[in-house]
Design a protein around this motif. Structure first.
Motif, short mmCIF file in Angstrom:
data_model
loop_
_atom_site.label_atom_id
_atom_site.label_comp_id
_atom_site.label_asym_id
_atom_site.label_seq_id
_atom_site.Cartn_x
_atom_site.Cartn_y
_atom_site.Cartn_z
N THR A 60 12.54 -50.13 27.16
CA THR A 60 13.63 -50.72 26.38
C THR A 60 14.82 -49.78 26.32
OG1 THR A 60 12.02 -51.96 25.06
CG2 THR A 60 14.25 -51.75 24.17
N ASN A 61 14.57 -48.51 25.98
CA ASN A 61 15.66 -47.53 25.89
C ASN A 61 16.35 -47.37 27.25
OD1 ASN A 61 14.86 -47.21 23.26
ND2 ASN A 61 14.15 -45.10 23.49
N GLU A 62 15.57 -47.36 28.32
CA GLU A 62 16.13 -47.18 29.66
C GLU A 62 16.97 -48.38 30.08
OE1 GLU A 62 12.49 -46.31 31.73
OE2 GLU A 62 12.44 -44.26 30.94
N ALA A 63 16.78 -49.53 29.43
CA ALA A 63 17.62 -50.70 29.70
C ALA A 63 18.86 -50.69 28.80
CB ALA A 63 16.82 -51.98 29.48
N TYR A 64 18.68 -50.39 27.52
CA TYR A 64 19.78 -50.45 26.56
C TYR A 64 20.81 -49.33 26.75
CZ TYR A 64 18.82 -54.19 23.18
OH TYR A 64 18.70 -55.40 22.55
N LYS A 111 10.51 -58.11 31.34
CA LYS A 111 11.16 -56.89 31.85
C LYS A 111 10.72 -55.63 31.13
CE LYS A 111 15.54 -59.20 32.85
NZ LYS A 111 16.96 -59.25 32.49
N ILE A 112 10.25 -55.77 29.88
CA ILE A 112 9.92 -54.58 29.09
C ILE A 112 8.46 -54.55 28.65
CG2 ILE A 112 12.26 -54.06 28.32
CD1 ILE A 112 11.63 -55.49 25.70
N LYS A 113 7.63 -55.32 29.32
CA LYS A 113 6.19 -55.26 29.03
C LYS A 113 5.61 -54.01 29.68
CE LYS A 113 5.03 -59.96 27.99
NZ LYS A 113 4.40 -61.19 28.40
N TRP A 151 26.62 -56.53 27.01
CA TRP A 151 25.68 -57.62 27.27
C TRP A 151 24.27 -57.09 27.13
CZ3 TRP A 151 27.20 -62.42 27.23
CH2 TRP A 151 28.51 -62.72 27.56
N ASN A 152 23.46 -57.81 26.37
CA ASN A 152 22.07 -57.42 26.18
C ASN A 152 21.39 -57.46 27.56
OD1 ASN A 152 19.20 -57.62 25.75
ND2 ASN A 152 19.63 -58.01 23.61
N PRO A 153 20.83 -56.34 28.02
CA PRO A 153 20.21 -56.32 29.34
C PRO A 153 18.86 -57.03 29.40
CG PRO A 153 19.95 -54.19 28.27
CD PRO A 153 20.79 -55.04 27.35
N LEU A 154 18.35 -57.44 28.26
CA LEU A 154 17.01 -58.06 28.22
C LEU A 154 17.05 -59.54 27.93
CD1 LEU A 154 15.30 -55.23 26.16
CD2 LEU A 154 15.43 -55.48 28.64
#
Length: 191
Positions: A60-64, A111-113, A151-154
């Motif tokens: 999650t952090n690596e996406a946000y 994507k974040i599982k 934009w929310n990446p998730l």
């Protein structure tokens, strides 16, 4: 004195920095010294292990973080003292992110599982992602984090302010570290 004055960090930077440091300390206490079996032990079928909670936070952090960082890039200085999420951001944090008994449980986006099994390096990866977040806090302290959006990446089609995104990171970590603590405190946890 040379006439220059060191910038004082806004309240939100100090608060989030403290929260992230506490999250680091909690993650170390939960995961340090665990065997691979303990790190990957789920309390029930379909539940996450301590390692999976940490990996979920890393992903999650690596996406946000890159999305927030890119949104802040080149924006003029317009510091704010506190983060004030809009109605949707505040609702999202209260209902899906903040650790609370009334919070809604929803499946994590694919994507974040986390993987079924994680290795012991997940703690270092988590701590590194928090270090990156701390660095982003310092870079963004002079920005208008209540008006700059990303934009929310998730979740496609959703935008949050940079401040809301940074608050989500800290609160989301607390939520899943509490989940990991419940795993560690389980009577069935392997000794």
């Amino acid at each position: 004195m040379d006439g220059t004055r060191e910038a004082v960090a806004p309240n939100w930077v100090t608060r989030l920095s403290f929260e992230l440091s506490a999250n680091d300390q909690n993650a170390r206490a939960l995961a340090a010294g665990l065997t691979n079996e303990q790190l990957n032990w789920p309390p029930a079928p379909g539940s996450w292990s301590i390692g999976q909670c940490l990996e979920h936070l890393c992903i999650t952090n690596e996406a946000y973080l890159p999305a927030i960082s890119a949104a802040l890039e080149g924006k003029p200085d317009a510091p704010v003292e506190e983060i004030t999420p809009g109605w949707f951001g505040g609702w999202f944090i209260r209902n899906f992110v903040e650790p609370s008994p009334g919070g809604k449980r929803v499946p994590a986006p694919s994507k974040i599982k986390p993987k079924v099994s994680v290795d012991g390096g997940v703690l270092d990866r988590f701590l590194a992602s928090n270090k990156s977040c701390q660095e982003l806090l310092l870079r963004s302290r002079s920005k208008g984090v209540n008006t700059i959006r990303f934009w929310n990446p998730l979740v496609p089609g959703i935008r949050f302010t940079a401040g809301t995104g940074l608050q989500i990171i800290s609160s989301h970590e607390r939520r899943h570290l509490l989940q990991a603590k419940r795993v560690r405190d389980s009577a069935s946890f392997p000794k």
